[in-house]
Every structure is written in structure tokens, then in C-alpha cells.
Design an enzyme around this catalytic site. Structure first.
Site, PDB file in Angstrom:
ATOM      1  N   CYS A   1      28.881   2.440 -14.623  1.00 21.78           N
ATOM      2  CA  CYS A   1      28.981   2.679 -13.546  1.00 21.78           C
ATOM      3  C   CYS A   1      28.305   3.706 -12.560  1.00 21.78           C
ATOM      4  CB  CYS A   1      30.643   3.067 -13.389  1.00 21.78           C
ATOM      5  SG  CYS A   1      31.943   1.907 -14.070  1.00 21.78           S
TER       6      CYS A   1
ATOM      7  N   GLN B   1      38.417   0.333 -22.912  1.00 19.55           N
ATOM      8  CA  GLN B   1      37.451   0.804 -24.354  1.00 19.55           C
ATOM      9  C   GLN B   1      37.814   0.774 -25.510  1.00 19.55           C
ATOM     10  OE1 GLN B   1      34.417   0.562 -23.737  1.00 19.55           O
ATOM     11  NE2 GLN B   1      33.298   0.630 -21.602  1.00 19.55           N
TER      12      GLN B   1
ATOM     13  N   ASN C   1      34.916   5.484 -21.885  1.00 23.42           N
ATOM     14  CA  ASN C   1      33.741   4.883 -22.336  1.00 23.42           C
ATOM     15  C   ASN C   1      32.299   5.378 -22.003  1.00 23.42           C
ATOM     16  OD1 ASN C   1      35.043   6.242 -19.440  1.00 23.42           O
ATOM     17  ND2 ASN C   1      33.207   5.321 -18.551  1.00 23.42           N
TER      18      ASN C   1
END
Length: 382
Positions: free
Chosen positions: A324, A178, A149
Site C-alpha cells: 500500500c 494479516q 503488515n
């Protein structure tokens, strides 16, 4: 606003939003109810489940709807090992997995499980030789993401699957959050994964929707206990509108995948060459062999936050590595694993394309970035 942060989340398709609204308006009954309205909701749920199963080449009863990629990943990491302790307590994953895998693995280590973390090379790719060396008789689960990702590395999933199935009794889980809708990923006997995780909001679906799917019936403990919904593995009233909307987004992603990949690859290569023209001021984390929709790079001696803010002033939205980890004031574990030069560590930027990205967006980014580099010239990390 030019939005180039699609790996963090995508804008839902209008068709998906319309589907979600229509199901909420007309099929709001509990699908577990035995009255006519409940039966109609359940029929719609089964249809959505079948559509996803068809895309993944599995059976309806092997598809479970979840609240997203994190839950699906946790489901696999906790569910398989804890149901198969009679086979062993050894797990293999990689050092560049999503936090929903790595944090779950750490939790299991605290419970006495043994976890091996595969290293990656400068391109972000694992070594199949190391994977084979790490496989043991007591390995119960191997979890490897398909596309990273943060920088887009594509792992050799087919080759890994063959090694795992030929040399162990382990289940093979693939985090396809992803990759689904961008690259082919589905069950393919021993040449493919045993478990796949998908997230709706990465494919122009809705946040709060996801899938965990299985190649065949597996020994796995329930993730949520209660009324026995989702084949007894994830209890709770099933969110039919989210499930149907996810199936819609998944079908659209599959339908447009080939033409989208061509566009993404064109932009990826164009921007790769453009960024290369800046010479040693920029370090590219992504490679031309990586996923076409993700391009990560770093600017020498500059903080990523400075670049993001400067680009945002010109109407360009990008991110530092992953959403994140971007709010955390520490170096990403993926950046650490790639061993990039120290003066590039703090300036990582990720561009990620989606179905709503167009050629004009790419040209506007290039203009804006050229201006930003001129304006920020000489700004050093303090």
C-alpha cells in the site's frame, strides 16, 4: 519466479477458484429473489456465512461479507463511533495501523472526534500501560491490529481486550487481515475483540472479498444504504460466489494453520540468523517473537527499490515494507514509529511467506541475496 510477497496478496488456491467458478455457473440467481433459484443462492450464502461464523466463534447474523479488509476496517471505524456519539467521541488506535484505519481516523478528527494514537517500542509492540492510561469514560472505540503488515509485530490482543472491557464501554476492533489463518483469532467473551476484520486475498482467497464480524449485536450505523441486504448494514446484491469462495479459503487456512505456522517459523528463524550474519550492514525490523510469516529488514545506505530490482533480476519477488505504501516516495509511518537508524530508513525490504512457499524458495533467496549484496556493495543512496 519465487514469490515472497504474500502479505501484499496471495495466489488463490485452485480449490477456491474452482468453488468460485462453480457457484457462478450454478448459483448465479440473486439471493434476495423469492423464486427457487434465488432461494438456492441464499441457502448457499447462509451456509458460507455459518462456516465463517463457526471459525470466529460467533453467530451467523453477526457475520457480514464485504469487498475486503479496507472496507471492513472503514466499516468499524466509521460505523461504531457515529452510532454511539451519546457515549462519547473518543477513539484509540495505534500509530502503526493500516492506512484504512489511520486515514479513517483522521477523517473523524476533522469531524470533531478526538483520537489518541498509541506508540510502539522498538519491537513494534504497544504498551498496555499506555492503553489503560488513554481509556476514558467517553471512549467509544479502540482499534488495534493483531499483526502489523509491514514488520510482523504481534499485539497483545487478549490482554488489551481485558483492559478495554474492564475499564471502559468502548468496543474493541481488531484488524486481523494479516493474522487470520496464521494465528488463532476469534471471539472469546470479554477476553477477545468485539469486531474482527478479514480479507480474502491474504489467505489464498479472492481479491474483492472480505468479512467484518461481531461478537454480539452492536449499535452500528449502516455502511451502505439501499435494499437492506446483509441485515440492513450493507445494502446491495450480495456477491454469493465471492462469499462462498472466501468461506472456502477461510476453512482451508484454519485447517492448515498449525502446520503452516511451523514451516513459517522455521524459515523465519533461518533467514533471521542468515541476515544477522551480515553484521551491521543489515538492521532487522522484525523480531523472532513476531509473526512467523513476515520478516522485514533494511540494508544500510541502500534504497529498497535498488534491492527489489536486483532481486527481481534473479527471479525473487519481494516488496518494500507494504504494498500500500511501496509506490509512494516517502518513508513508511511504521518505519518512522520504530525509530530505526537514519541510514537504514530507505532500504527496508519485506519477505512474506504463504501456503505455496517451499524450502527451495528460501534457499534460492539466500543465494540470490548473497549475490546481490556482493554486486551492490558500495552503492550509496544519492
Amino acid at each position: 519466479m519465487i514469490y515472497l510477497d504474500n502479505s501484499a496478496t496471495t495466489k488463490p488456491y485452485k480449490e477456491v477458484l474452482n468453488t468460485f467458478i462453480q457457484v457462478n455457473e450454478s448459483f448465479y440467481a440473486n439471493p434476495a429473489s423469492i423464486h427457487e433459484a434465488g432461494v438456492e443462492s441464499n441457502t448457499l450464502l447462509d451456509r458460507a456465512r455459518g462456516q465463517v461464523a463457526n471459525l470466529l466463534h460467533t453467530e451467523n447474523q453477526h457475520v457480514l461479507f464485504t469487498a475486503g479488509g479496507t472496507e471492513s476496517n472503514n466499516f468499524a471505524i466509521f460505523g461504531v463511533p457515529k452510532a454511539n456519539t451519546h457515549k462519547g467521541k473518543h477513539i484509540i488506535t495505534t500509530e502503526i495501523e493500516h492506512a484504512s484505519i489511520l486515514e479513517a481516523a483522521k477523517s473523524l478528527e476533522a469531524e470533531g472526534y478526538e483520537v489518541d494514537y498509541l506508540k510502539v517500542d522498538a519491537t513494534g509492540t504497544i504498551s498496555l500501560q499506555e492503553l489503560q492510561e488513554k481509556l476514558r469514560k467517553d471512549t467509544v472505540l479502540v482499534s488495534i491490529m493483531h499483526v502489523n503488515n509491514e514488520m510482523g509485530a504481534i499485539q497483545p490482543i487478549e490482554e488489551a481486550a481485558k483492559l478495554i472491557h474492564e475499564n471502559s464501554r468502548a468496543a474493541f476492533h481488531v484488524d486481523a487481515v494479516q493474522s487470520f489463518g496464521k494465528l488463532p483469532i476469534h471471539f472469546n467473551g470479554d477476553a477477545g475483540p468485539d469486531i474482527i476484520s478479514i480479507s480474502g486475498h491474504k489467505i489464498h482467497g479472492l481479491k474483492g472479498s472480505g468479512v467484518i464480524a461481531f461478537r454480539k449485536k452492536m449499535n452500528i450505523i449502516p455502511f451502505v444504504l439501499g435494499g437492506g441486504q446483509e441485515f440492513g448494514l450493507r445494502s446491495g446484491t450480495v456477491a454469493v460466489p465471492q462469499a462462498v469462495a472466501l468461506a472456502k479459503a477461510a476453512r482451508m487456512a484454519a485447517e492448515y494453520m498449525e502446520q503452516s505456522e511451523q514451516k513459517y517459523r522455521k524459515w523465519h528463524n533461518e533467514l533471521f540468523d542468515y541476515l544477522t550474519s551480515f553484521g551491521d550492514s543489515i538492521h532487522l525490523l522484525s523480531t523472532k517473537l513476531g509473526a512467523a510469516h513476515i520478516l522485514s529488514f533494511s540494508v544500510k545506505d541502500l534504497k529498497g527499490e535498488i534491492l527489489i530490482n536486483a532481486l527481481q533480476k534473479q527471479g525473487i519477488i519481494v516488496s518494500t515494507s507494504s504494498a500500500c505504501s511501496s509506490k509512494q516516495k516517502k518513508t513508511s509511518h511504521v518505519v518512522k514509529a520504530l525509530n530505526i537508524p537514519p541510514n537504514f530508513v530507505n532500504g527496508v525490504i519485506r519477505l512474506s511467506f504463504g501456503a505455496l512457499t517451499n524450502d527451495e524458495d528460501i534457499q534460492e533467496f539466500k543465494k540470490a541475496f548473497t549475490n546481490v549484496m556482493k554486486d551492490l556493495k558500495g552503492e550509496i543512496i544519492v
